[in-house]
Motif scaffolding. Structure first.
Motif, PDB file in Angstrom:
ATOM      1  N   PHE A  27     -17.506   4.261   0.595  1.00 59.27           N
ATOM      2  CA  PHE A  27     -16.148   3.991   0.119  1.00 59.27           C
ATOM      3  C   PHE A  27     -15.213   3.747   1.296  1.00 59.27           C
ATOM      4  O   PHE A  27     -14.400   2.819   1.270  1.00 59.27           O
ATOM      5  CB  PHE A  27     -15.657   5.179  -0.722  1.00 59.27           C
ATOM      6  CG  PHE A  27     -14.340   4.939  -1.398  1.00 59.27           C
ATOM      7  CD1 PHE A  27     -14.280   4.354  -2.649  1.00 59.27           C
ATOM      8  CD2 PHE A  27     -13.151   5.283  -0.776  1.00 59.27           C
ATOM      9  CE1 PHE A  27     -13.064   4.130  -3.282  1.00 59.27           C
ATOM     10  CE2 PHE A  27     -11.933   5.063  -1.390  1.00 59.27           C
ATOM     11  CZ  PHE A  27     -11.893   4.478  -2.647  1.00 59.27           C
ATOM     12  N   ASN A  28     -15.337   4.571   2.344  1.00 61.32           N
ATOM     13  CA  ASN A  28     -14.488   4.390   3.526  1.00 61.32           C
ATOM     14  C   ASN A  28     -14.796   3.074   4.231  1.00 61.32           C
ATOM     15  O   ASN A  28     -13.893   2.406   4.744  1.00 61.32           O
ATOM     16  CB  ASN A  28     -14.667   5.570   4.483  1.00 61.32           C
ATOM     17  CG  ASN A  28     -14.057   6.852   3.944  1.00 61.32           C
ATOM     18  OD1 ASN A  28     -13.154   6.815   3.120  1.00 61.32           O
ATOM     19  ND2 ASN A  28     -14.544   7.987   4.398  1.00 61.32           N
ATOM     20  N   LEU A  34     -14.494  12.684  -5.648  1.00 60.88           N
ATOM     21  CA  LEU A  34     -14.309  11.643  -6.661  1.00 60.88           C
ATOM     22  C   LEU A  34     -12.826  11.471  -6.975  1.00 60.88           C
ATOM     23  O   LEU A  34     -12.350  10.347  -7.177  1.00 60.88           O
ATOM     24  CB  LEU A  34     -15.085  12.011  -7.929  1.00 60.88           C
ATOM     25  CG  LEU A  34     -16.603  12.152  -7.773  1.00 60.88           C
ATOM     26  CD1 LEU A  34     -17.236  12.539  -9.100  1.00 60.88           C
ATOM     27  CD2 LEU A  34     -17.214  10.866  -7.243  1.00 60.88           C
ATOM     28  N   GLN A  37     -10.450  12.122  -4.832  1.00 60.03           N
ATOM     29  CA  GLN A  37      -9.868  11.448  -3.663  1.00 60.03           C
ATOM     30  C   GLN A  37     -10.128   9.945  -3.731  1.00 60.03           C
ATOM     31  O   GLN A  37      -9.253   9.144  -3.392  1.00 60.03           O
ATOM     32  CB  GLN A  37     -10.471  12.031  -2.385  1.00 60.03           C
ATOM     33  CG  GLN A  37     -10.079  13.475  -2.119  1.00 60.03           C
ATOM     34  CD  GLN A  37     -10.728  14.006  -0.855  1.00 60.03           C
ATOM     35  OE1 GLN A  37     -11.525  13.334  -0.202  1.00 60.03           O
ATOM     36  NE2 GLN A  37     -10.414  15.246  -0.506  1.00 60.03           N
ATOM     37  N   MET A  38     -11.335   9.576  -4.188  1.00 60.21           N
ATOM     38  CA  MET A  38     -11.641   8.148  -4.307  1.00 60.21           C
ATOM     39  C   MET A  38     -10.768   7.486  -5.352  1.00 60.21           C
ATOM     40  O   MET A  38     -10.302   6.356  -5.159  1.00 60.21           O
ATOM     41  CB  MET A  38     -13.121   7.974  -4.671  1.00 60.21           C
ATOM     42  CG  MET A  38     -14.080   8.388  -3.582  1.00 60.21           C
ATOM     43  SD  MET A  38     -15.801   8.140  -4.066  1.00 60.21           S
ATOM     44  CE  MET A  38     -16.619   9.142  -2.818  1.00 60.21           C
ATOM     45  N   ARG A  56      -8.158   7.341   3.154  1.00 62.07           N
ATOM     46  CA  ARG A  56      -9.597   7.504   3.340  1.00 62.07           C
ATOM     47  C   ARG A  56     -10.046   8.801   2.674  1.00 62.07           C
ATOM     48  O   ARG A  56      -9.263   9.726   2.475  1.00 62.07           O
ATOM     49  CB  ARG A  56      -9.973   7.544   4.834  1.00 62.07           C
ATOM     50  CG  ARG A  56      -9.663   6.263   5.596  1.00 62.07           C
ATOM     51  CD  ARG A  56     -10.537   5.111   5.132  1.00 62.07           C
ATOM     52  NE  ARG A  56     -10.277   3.897   5.893  1.00 62.07           N
ATOM     53  CZ  ARG A  56      -9.350   2.997   5.582  1.00 62.07           C
ATOM     54  NH1 ARG A  56      -8.596   3.183   4.511  1.00 62.07           N
ATOM     55  NH2 ARG A  56      -9.184   1.924   6.313  1.00 62.07           N
ATOM     56  N   VAL A  57     -11.341   8.856   2.339  1.00 63.06           N
ATOM     57  CA  VAL A  57     -11.923  10.049   1.714  1.00 63.06           C
ATOM     58  C   VAL A  57     -12.500  10.930   2.813  1.00 63.06           C
ATOM     59  O   VAL A  57     -13.362  10.490   3.582  1.00 63.06           O
ATOM     60  CB  VAL A  57     -13.017   9.660   0.706  1.00 63.06           C
ATOM     61  CG1 VAL A  57     -13.604  10.906   0.056  1.00 63.06           C
ATOM     62  CG2 VAL A  57     -12.445   8.736  -0.359  1.00 63.06           C
ATOM     63  N   ALA A  73     -18.993   8.582  -0.228  1.00 65.77           N
ATOM     64  CA  ALA A  73     -17.683   8.612   0.432  1.00 65.77           C
ATOM     65  C   ALA A  73     -17.686   7.727   1.674  1.00 65.77           C
ATOM     66  O   ALA A  73     -16.711   7.017   1.950  1.00 65.77           O
ATOM     67  CB  ALA A  73     -17.325  10.051   0.804  1.00 65.77           C
ATOM     68  N   ALA A 129      -8.281   4.548  -4.622  1.00 59.50           N
ATOM     69  CA  ALA A 129      -8.395   3.275  -5.337  1.00 59.50           C
ATOM     70  C   ALA A 129      -7.038   2.853  -5.917  1.00 59.50           C
ATOM     71  O   ALA A 129      -6.683   1.671  -5.901  1.00 59.50           O
ATOM     72  CB  ALA A 129      -9.435   3.397  -6.448  1.00 59.50           C
TER      73      ALA A 129
END
Length: 497
Positions: A246-247, A212, A214-215, A230-231, A243, A219
Motif C-alpha cells: 500500500f505504501n 486496515l 489506516q489504509m 502512509r501506513v 501495508a 485511501a
C-alpha cells in the motif's frame, strides 16, 4: 469510522460466541463424564462397604433352632464396625433378616424406626444378588438415596445359606453438592479463561484491523488529493506485506501526481508562450504596428511557433495511443544505419552553429532490421535532438552501430554535464525533466525519452542510459533483426492488417 468499528465489533463478537459455544460444549462434556465417574465410584464404594459388613456378620453369626443369632459381644463388634464405616462414608448401614426386619442399624440412620420393616421385595432382590437403586427405600426416606444391597450368607450343611441382607444408603444430596461444586469450579475457571481470551482476541482484532483502518483513512486522503499519508506497520506477516504494498502504491501515486502537476504546468507554459507570441505578432501585422518590410521576419517566427505547437500535439497524441495500447506498427525491412545518418544530417546546421563534432558516422555499416521505419526514425531523432541539446559547445557526439547477429545495437554518446545518479533512474518516466531550470531544455516536455523507450519495446528491444557527471552521457538501444512478440498486446503488424 462507524463502519470500521462495526466490522471490528462483529469480528470480535463472532469470535467470542464461537469460543463461548466451544467452551460450553467442553464444560458440559467434562461435567457429564466426571459426574458419571463419580457416581460409578460411589456405587462401588457403597457395595464394597456393604460387602465388608456382610462378611463381618457372616463370621459372627451362629444357627440356633434354624435361626441366626449373635452373642452380645459379637453384636457390639458388628455395631462398632458399622458405626465406623458409616461415619467415614457419611452413609446409613442397615442389616435385615430374610423377612426385612432390621437387625442392626448404624447410628447415622436418622429418622429410621427400627421397628419398621424393609420391603420384602427389596430384601429378596438383595438376597438374590447385588442390588442397586436410587429411591426413597420403600418410603423410609423422604428424599432419594443411593441404595446398595448385598446378601448375608453363612455356611450351613456345607452350603451357603442366606440369613438376611446388608444395605448401605447415601443421600443424593451429596451428589448434587458435588455437581454444584464442580460446576462452580468450572464456571469460575471459565470466566477467568473467557476474560483472558476476550482480552487477547480484542487486542488481536484491534491489531488486525488497525492497519486496515489506516489504509481506509489513507485511501480517503488519496481521494482528496493528499498523497502524504502512509501506513505505519512494521510486522513481517501478510498484513505487513499488504501495508508495504500500500505504501509503495502511495509512493507511486505521489510520484505520478507530482509528474501530472508538472506536466500541467509545462503544458500550460508551452501552450501559453507560443500562442501569446503568435497572437501578438499577428495583431501587430493586422493593426499595422509591424511594418510591411518586417512582416516576413515575424511570420517566420509565427511559423516556428505553430510547428512547436504541432510537435506538442503530436507528442500528446502519441502518448495517448501508447497509454490506450493502440500504437500500431507497420513492419518493413530497412537499413537502420541509413536512418541514423539521415537523422544527423537534419541536425547538421544546428550542430555546426554550436561547433559540435560528430564522430563515427563514417564507420557506419549497413544493418538491416525488421520494424517500423517511421517509429525508429522518431527514436533516433529524439536521441540526437537530446544529445545536441545537452552537449557542451564545442563538444563531441559519438555514434556507433553494431551488428550482433540477432539484433542491431545503436549507441549515441555526448559530452557535457551528464546526468546525476539520483536522476538517471527516472529519465524514461513520463513528464520527467532533468533540467529543472529549463536553461538548456526550453522546449522539452519530458515526453521524448518515454516515447523512445515505448517504441523500442514495441519492437521487442530495450534502451539503457549511462552517465558520469561532468563527462558524458550514453544512450544505447537494441532492436531485434527479426521482430519478436510485441510487449504490447494491442500492437498490430502489417501481416495482421
Amino acid at each position: 469510522m462507524n463502519k470500521k468499528q462495526t466490522i471490528f465489533q462483529k469480528y470480535l463478537w463472532l469470535s467470542m460466541i464461537a469460543v463461548f459455544l466451544g467452551f460450553a460444549i467442553l464444560g458440559v462434556m467434562i461435567v457429564f463424564f466426571v459426574t458419571q465417574y463419580w457416581e460409578e465410584e460411589r456405587w462401588d464404594t457403597l457395595t464394597s462397604y456393604a460387602t465388608t459388613v456382610s462378611l463381618s456378620i457372616t463370621d459372627k453369626a451362629v444357627f440356633e433352632n434354624d435361626k441366626a443369632t449373635f452373642s452380645e459381644e459379637y453384636g457390639d463388634v458388628i455395631r462398632d464396625t458399622m458405626r465406623t464405616l458409616s461415619g467415614g462414608l457419611h452413609a446409613d448401614i442397615i442389616v435385615t433378616d430374610e423377612l426385612g426386619n432390621i437387625m442392626f442399624c448404624s447410628e447415622n440412620a436418622e429418622g429410621i424406626d427400627r421397628s419398621v420393616k424393609i420391603d420384602g421385595e427389596i430384601v429378596d432382590k438383595a438376597i438374590s444378588g447385588q442390588y442397586r437403586e436410587v429411591s426413597d427405600f420403600g418410603g423410609i426416606y423422604e428424599e432419594r438415596f443411593y441404595i446398595s444391597g448385598v446378601p448375608v450368607q453363612i455356611v450351613k450343611d456345607g452350603e451357603l445359606t442366606p440369613i438376611g441382607a446388608v444395605f448401605v444408603t447415601s443421600s443424593t444430596s451429596h451428589y448434587k453438592e458435588y455437581v454444584v461444586t464442580l460446576i462452580k469450579i468450572f464456571c469460575s475457571a471459565g470466566i477467568i479463561i473467557f476474560a483472558l481470551i476476550f482480552c487477547f482476541m480484542g487486542l488481536f482484532s484491534y491489531q488486525l484491523t488497525k492497519p486496515l483502518g489506516q489504509m481506509a483513512k489513507a485511501a480517503k486522503a488519496f481521494g482528496q488529493g493528499d498523497f502524504t499519508t502512509r501506513v505505519n506497520v512494521k510486522s513481517n506477516d501478510e498484513i505487513g506485506e499488504l501495508a508495504q504494498a500500500f505504501n509503495t502504491m502511495a509512493d507511486s501515486l505521489a510520484a505520478s501526481e507530482g509528474m501530472r502537476r508538472a506536466f500541467v504546468a509545462n503544458v500550460s507554459h508551452e501552450l501559453k508562450t507560443p500562442m501569446t507570441t503568435i497572437a501578438g505578432f499577428i495583431d501587430g501585422i493586422l493593426d499595422g504596428t509591424i511594418p510591411r518590410e518586417r512582416q516576413p521576419y515575424y511570420l517566420t517566427i509565427v511559423t516556428g511557433e505553430v510547428k512547436r505547437l504541432s510537435r506538442l500535439v503530436t507528442s500528446m497524441l502519441a502518448l495517448s495511443r501508447i497509454d490506450s495500447g493502440e500504437l500500431k506498427m507497420v513492419k518493413t525491412n530497412f537499413n537502420i544505419s541509413d536512418t541514423v545518418l539521415n537523422t544527423f544530417l537534419t541536425f547538421e546546421q544546428k550542430l555546426e552553429q554550436r561547433r559540435i563534432n560528430v564522430e563515427g558516422l563514417d564507420e557506419l555499416t549497413p544493418i538491416y532490421i525488421e520494424g517500423d521505419p517511421d517509429m525508429i526514425h522518431q527514436v533516433v531523432y529524439n536521441l540526437v535532438e537530446n544529445a545536441s541539446k545537452f552537449t557542451n559547445e564545442g563538444g563531441v557526439i559519438t555514434v556507433k552501430t553494431e551488428d550482433k547477429g540477432s539484433e542491431a545495437v545503436v549507441s549515441i554518446t555526448n559530452t557535457g554535464e551528464g546526468i546525476a545518479p539520483d536522476q538517471i533512474g527516472f529519465i524514461f518516466d513520463r513528464f520527467y525533466k532533468t533540467d529543472k531550470s529549463r536553461s538548456l531544455d526550453k522546449k522539452g516536455m519530458g515526453l521524448g525519452l518515454y516515447l523512445v523507450r515505448s517504441i523500442i519495446r514495441q519492437h521487442g528491444g530495450d534502451i539503457t542510459a549511462k552517465s558520469v557527471e561532468g563527462e558524458y552521457t550514453t544512450f544505447e538501444f537494441n532492436i531485434p533483426k527479426k521482430k519478436k512478440e510485441s510487449r504490447s498486446k494491442h500492437t498490430e503488424t502489417q501481416e495482421d492488417e
